[in-house]
Design a protein around this motif. Sequence first.
Motif, mmCIF file in Angstrom:
data_model
loop_
_atom_site.group_PDB
_atom_site.id
_atom_site.type_symbol
_atom_site.label_atom_id
_atom_site.label_comp_id
_atom_site.label_asym_id
_atom_site.label_seq_id
_atom_site.Cartn_x
_atom_site.Cartn_y
_atom_site.Cartn_z
ATOM 1 N N ALA A 182 0.837 -1.205 0.000
ATOM 2 C CA ALA A 182 0.000 0.000 0.000
ATOM 3 C C ALA A 182 0.871 1.254 0.000
ATOM 4 O O ALA A 182 0.589 2.212 -0.730
ATOM 5 C CB ALA A 182 -0.940 0.000 1.204
ATOM 6 N N LEU A 210 2.214 1.698 -3.436
ATOM 7 C CA LEU A 210 1.200 2.271 -4.336
ATOM 8 C C LEU A 210 1.093 3.781 -4.150
ATOM 9 O O LEU A 210 0.993 4.527 -5.126
ATOM 10 C CB LEU A 210 -0.158 1.617 -4.094
ATOM 11 C CG LEU A 210 -0.333 0.226 -4.682
ATOM 12 C CD1 LEU A 210 -1.572 -0.444 -4.107
ATOM 13 C CD2 LEU A 210 -0.419 0.320 -6.195
ATOM 14 N N LEU A 233 -2.044 -0.163 -11.668
ATOM 15 C CA LEU A 233 -3.129 -1.143 -11.657
ATOM 16 C C LEU A 233 -2.608 -2.566 -11.461
ATOM 17 O O LEU A 233 -3.243 -3.380 -10.782
ATOM 18 C CB LEU A 233 -3.930 -1.050 -12.957
ATOM 19 C CG LEU A 233 -4.787 0.212 -13.092
ATOM 20 C CD1 LEU A 233 -5.350 0.323 -14.496
ATOM 21 C CD2 LEU A 233 -5.883 0.222 -12.050
ATOM 22 N N GLN A 276 -0.035 -3.386 -9.680
ATOM 23 C CA GLN A 276 0.277 -3.510 -8.258
ATOM 24 C C GLN A 276 -0.994 -3.574 -7.407
ATOM 25 O O GLN A 276 -1.043 -4.261 -6.393
ATOM 26 C CB GLN A 276 1.184 -2.368 -7.806
ATOM 27 C CG GLN A 276 2.575 -2.438 -8.407
ATOM 28 C CD GLN A 276 3.228 -3.792 -8.173
ATOM 29 O OE1 GLN A 276 3.267 -4.287 -7.050
ATOM 30 N NE2 GLN A 276 3.722 -4.398 -9.232
ATOM 31 N N VAL A 277 -2.032 -2.836 -7.798
ATOM 32 C CA VAL A 277 -3.319 -2.910 -7.092
ATOM 33 C C VAL A 277 -3.853 -4.336 -7.178
ATOM 34 O O VAL A 277 -4.339 -4.899 -6.188
ATOM 35 C CB VAL A 277 -4.339 -1.895 -7.672
ATOM 36 C CG1 VAL A 277 -5.739 -2.180 -7.160
ATOM 37 C CG2 VAL A 277 -3.921 -0.478 -7.330
ATOM 38 N N SER A 278 -3.755 -4.930 -8.342
ATOM 39 C CA SER A 278 -4.219 -6.302 -8.536
ATOM 40 C C SER A 278 -3.444 -7.268 -7.639
ATOM 41 O O SER A 278 -4.035 -8.161 -7.022
ATOM 42 C CB SER A 278 -4.064 -6.689 -10.007
ATOM 43 O OG SER A 278 -4.458 -8.014 -10.208
ATOM 44 N N THR A 290 -4.630 -6.774 -4.082
ATOM 45 C CA THR A 290 -5.971 -7.336 -3.924
ATOM 46 C C THR A 290 -5.901 -8.852 -3.767
ATOM 47 O O THR A 290 -6.554 -9.430 -2.892
ATOM 48 C CB THR A 290 -6.855 -6.962 -5.135
ATOM 49 O OG1 THR A 290 -6.931 -5.532 -5.214
ATOM 50 C CG2 THR A 290 -8.251 -7.543 -5.017
#
Length: 112
Positions: A41, A44, A58, A60-62, A65
């Motif tokens: 986090a 990000l 995106l 890294q967000v994936s 998640t």
Amino acid sequence: MTDASATAEPGADPEGAPTSPGYLQRKDDYLRRLRRIEGQARGLQRMVDEETYCIDILTQVSAMTRALQNVALGLVEEHLAHCVADAVSTGGPEADAKVREASEAIARLVRS
């Protein structure tokens, strides 16, 4: 809310009786994974601050998640194997409450 589970103490079953979480055997593993996710986090935030390319963020967000989903799935497995199984073996209204609680938690995960 007048539901008993809404007023139960943390670490207590819906009727308020103290319980121990099913994940205690793997607590250190969960903490280690959550700290890694916390680092993701922060990474990000740094990527956004540095105006990194959208697709890279995106990606890294994936990854973050998926990491959170893996923690959640592990906790569900622990809850079913420990808390729900113990309640079902005891029977009675507590068993019904634990099964309903687990079903609701799984439904929340599926919706997220």
